[in-house]
Write an enzyme that holds these catalytic residues in place. Structure first.
Site: not given
Ligand code: OGA
Ligand code: MN
Length: 292
Positions: A116, A118, A266, A281
């Protein structure tokens, strides 16, 4: 000191690509302290070029984390994902996008895990993510990033011509709908009605063209007959899975990933259960609606 003051343009950061496609590790900078304008400019240039930057051994506080994100724009929270107590701008992510994994949940969460970009359900999807690992499993829990400009560039000419002026609908309920109550789902869709974004997005800073559909939020391509739209979307979504477009980051204690959310997708690999993994995040809010 005097020398540094006399030559302020020497940011002295070291940028080492870790794949021929995208992704670079940055060293020579301490994110626990405020950065100089030259350091920010050097990091920003490397980030636009490499699309995702990785930092290691950065034992940053929550304040440091938020400060780093703010060098690149205003921060935003999230309508579903939990946040760190006292820090509404820092998401606390215990598993696949906020769903805590248990033995019972794993058989649902693992197949539901998806590539995806974000928050593309937003009118202005976020500019960047800054992810720091808080608790690392002994093995696994890597994050994979893909370059959506290269994916676009490699599409056959007839597909490029076909998608040139197409739009797609992005819907928050495609992702979060099944794990929230009907009440919460109704509240989410009232607050975040489906958004229409171009299938091919021009990057507002680099001018590169990116394929801009993703498995988590893109509900359908508009303007085509239903079967054709579904087949085309499935074909486009599949491209991100090719390893040629990817870099896979193996986390280490106090590592940070900083991605351009306009230029990448990602995938957080959910392979570490029953060990725990916690990441936090900071999200840099988008400044414009995606455009062609
Ligand atoms: C995010 C996500 C992936 C991860 O934080 O947006 O998709 O590896 N993280 O934690
Ligand atoms: Mn993500």
């Amino acid at each position: 000191m005097a020398r540094l003051q006399a030559v302020p343009s020497e940011a002295e950061i070291i940028v080492a690509p870790i794949s021929p496609v995208l992704g670079a590790e940055v060293s020579g900078v301490d994110l626990r302290a405020p950065l100089s304008p030259d350091q920010v400019a050097a990091i920003r240039a490397a980030w636009l070029k490499h699309k995702v930057l990785f930092f290691r051994d950065q034992d940053i506080s929550h304040e440091d984390h938020a400060r780093f994100g703010r060098y690149f724009g205003a921060l935003e929270g999230h309508p579903v994902t939990a946040t760190v107590p006292g820090f509404p701008e820092i998401l606390f992510i215990e598993a696949a996008d906020g769903m805590k994994v248990t033995d019972a949940v794993l058989p649902i969460a693992r197949p539901a895990n998806k590539w995806h970009t974000d928050v593309t359900f937003r009118e202005k999807p976020s500019t960047a993510g800054v992810l720091r690992i808080r608790k690392q499993p002994p093995l696994g829990g890597d994050t994979i990033f893909a370059d959506t400009a290269l994916i676009y560039a490699d599409l056959p000419p007839d597909v490029k011509a076909k998608i040139e002026n197409l739009d797609a609908e992005h819907d928050i309920l495609r992702s979060y709908g099944y794990r929230v109550s009907a009440e919460k789902a109704a509240e989410l869709s009232a607050k975040f009605p489906p958004q229409v974004h171009p299938v091919v997005r021009r990057h507002p800073e680099t001018g590169e063209r990116h394929l801009f559909v993703n498995h988590v939020f893109t509900a359908r391509i508009l303007g085509l007959e239903e079967k054709e739209a579904a087949d085309l979307l499935a074909y486009l979504l599949d491209r991100v899975k090719a390893p040629e477009y990817q870099v896979r980051f193996r986390w280490s204690e106090n590592a940070i990933a900083f991605w351009d959310n306009r230029a990448t997708q990602h995938y957080g690999v959910l392979d570490y259960w029953p060990h725990e993994r916690i990441v936090e995040r900071v999200t840099v809010a988008g400044e414009e609606r995606p455009s062609r």
